[in-house]
Write an enzyme that holds these catalytic residues in place. Structure first.
Site, PDB file in Angstrom:
ATOM      1  N   HIS A 125      49.224  57.613  29.691  1.00  0.00           N
ATOM      2  CA  HIS A 125      49.965  57.136  30.782  1.00  0.00           C
ATOM      3  C   HIS A 125      50.830  57.964  31.676  1.00  0.00           C
ATOM      4  O   HIS A 125      51.292  57.354  32.682  1.00  0.00           O
ATOM      5  CB  HIS A 125      51.067  56.165  30.245  1.00  0.00           C
ATOM      6  CG  HIS A 125      50.217  54.905  29.200  1.00  0.00           C
ATOM      7  ND1 HIS A 125      49.185  54.186  30.062  1.00  0.00           N
ATOM      8  CD2 HIS A 125      50.350  54.610  27.944  1.00  0.00           C
ATOM      9  CE1 HIS A 125      48.865  53.304  29.148  1.00  0.00           C
ATOM     10  NE2 HIS A 125      49.549  53.536  27.939  1.00  0.00           N
ATOM     11  N   ASP A 162      41.219  54.045  24.551  1.00  0.00           N
ATOM     12  CA  ASP A 162      42.493  53.361  24.148  1.00  0.00           C
ATOM     13  C   ASP A 162      42.469  52.133  24.744  1.00  0.00           C
ATOM     14  O   ASP A 162      42.013  51.528  25.735  1.00  0.00           O
ATOM     15  CB  ASP A 162      43.436  54.186  24.670  1.00  0.00           C
ATOM     16  CG  ASP A 162      44.877  53.845  24.143  1.00  0.00           C
ATOM     17  OD1 ASP A 162      45.405  54.752  23.567  1.00  0.00           O
ATOM     18  OD2 ASP A 162      45.430  52.869  24.594  1.00  0.00           O
ATOM     19  N   HIS A 164      44.714  50.437  25.856  1.00  0.00           N
ATOM     20  CA  HIS A 164      45.757  50.223  27.165  1.00  0.00           C
ATOM     21  C   HIS A 164      44.844  51.370  28.108  1.00  0.00           C
ATOM     22  O   HIS A 164      44.441  52.138  27.966  1.00  0.00           O
ATOM     23  CB  HIS A 164      46.961  50.934  26.988  1.00  0.00           C
ATOM     24  CG  HIS A 164      47.760  50.028  25.788  1.00  0.00           C
ATOM     25  ND1 HIS A 164      47.934  50.647  24.571  1.00  0.00           N
ATOM     26  CD2 HIS A 164      48.619  48.829  25.875  1.00  0.00           C
ATOM     27  CE1 HIS A 164      48.430  49.481  23.684  1.00  0.00           C
ATOM     28  NE2 HIS A 164      48.778  48.480  24.475  1.00  0.00           N
ATOM     29  N   ASP A 246      43.967  51.708  19.290  1.00  0.00           N
ATOM     30  CA  ASP A 246      44.477  50.655  18.996  1.00  0.00           C
ATOM     31  C   ASP A 246      43.838  49.449  19.643  1.00  0.00           C
ATOM     32  O   ASP A 246      44.384  48.191  19.681  1.00  0.00           O
ATOM     33  CB  ASP A 246      45.834  50.787  20.065  1.00  0.00           C
ATOM     34  CG  ASP A 246      45.834  51.599  21.188  1.00  0.00           C
ATOM     35  OD1 ASP A 246      44.591  51.888  21.618  1.00  0.00           O
ATOM     36  OD2 ASP A 246      46.821  51.716  22.073  1.00  0.00           O
TER      37      ASP A 246
END
Length: 309
Positions: A125, A162, A164, A246
């Protein structure tokens, strides 16, 4: 040829307040999982401390210096709504950088077929000049750029599974024809980016958003129809994996339904791509994964596949 495993105790010293999902127990779970007998052949190395020159491959030095100056002597400093710094944060983040760079050095030199770097905080991120989403420096992006600058790799692919979207990696390589960034992720979900229409100015961004409730079939279809063909057309000299776990059905921060077997399958598919185009070279970097049992089992599945290739 074998698999390398990079980590460092500094990752445990990046302290978070009680109840924060990005906790030191994540790294302990990974390390414990890789203590099993079947991982005896792993070559275990300490992640070295990354340098400002390495960080500067993807982030302005002024950005890094401002973060370093913000490290508290005690307690916490809030960077954004869910990203905090403690006294141990910066060493942990820099060892994440150093581990990724060292893994690239070993793999590009032919000393190992592939490597897995398990450090925290995660990195995908982190944009060029913005820390967010638990992340400070973009380890996968730095790994890719280091492979180019230090080892002459012309094309590097970063594949991010991931749950996200890796907005930071996309931000860094938005205008770059030499790095293919491919992400499969849940949407809508934090950080709100990652629509299929986001392709970069050079057409080297590949986003495959999945919906809440999607599972193995949708994940594997995303790879087969959208990601793997683009990787083969791109012909990377190195494959970097942003390996977040995740998207597992047990994870509390999202709503996809993957299982350990899906991470095994995806790893094997990327190894096939690397065998065809990159001499088998893969560097995998830990990202998210917030249910400790799911993280441990998924990491074990991923590293087992790397070792068996």
């Amino acid at each position: 040829m074998t698999t390398l495993f990079f980590t460092h105790p500094a990752g445990l010293r990046h302290a978070m307040p009680p109840g924060h999902p990005e906790c030191a127990d994540r790294l302990k779970a990974v390390e414990h999982a890789l203590e099993a007998e079947r991982f005896a052949a792993l070559i275990r190395l300490e992640a070295p401390l990354g340098t400002l020159d390495q960080v500067a491959l993807c982030h302005p030095v002024s950005y890094a210096q401002a973060l370093i100056a913000s490290v508290p002597a005690a307690g916490f400093v809030q960077v954004d709504a869910d990203t905090l710094m403690s006294p141990g944060t910066m060493e942990a983040a820099l060892r994440g950088v150093g581990g990724a760079v060292a893994a690239v050095d070993e793999v590009m030199a032919g000393k190992a077929r592939n490597a897995f770097v398990a450090m925290r905080p995660p990195g995908h991120h982190a944009e060029r000049e913005r820390a967010m989403g638990f992340c400070f420096f973009n380890h996968s992006a730095i790994a890719a750029r280091h492979a180019q600058k230090a080892h002459g790799a012309q094309r590097v692919a970063i594949v991010d599974w991931d749950v996200h979207h890796g907005n930071g990696t996309q931000d860094i390589f938005w205008d770059d024809a030499s790095v293919l960034y491919a992400s499969v992720h849940e949407m809508p979900l934090y950080p709100g980016t990652g629509a299929a229409s986001e392709r970069g100015t050079q057409g080297t961004i590949v986003n495959v958003p999945l919906r809440a409730g999607d599972g193995s079939d949708e994940f594997r279809d995303a790879f087969e129809t959208a990601i793997l063909p683009r990787l083969d057309a791109f012909r990377p000299d190195l494959v970097v994996i942003s390996a977040g776990f995740d998207a597992h059905w047990r994870d509390p921060l999202a709503d996809l339904n993957l299982r350990e077997a899906d991470f095994t399958w995806a790893t094997q598919k990327l190894m096939e791509v690397a065998d065809r185009h990159a001499g088998g070279r893969i560097v995998s970097v830990l990202e998210g994964g917030y249910d400790l049992d799911a993280l441990a089992k998924s990491t074990a599945a991923h590293v087992s596949a790397l070792m068996e290739g």
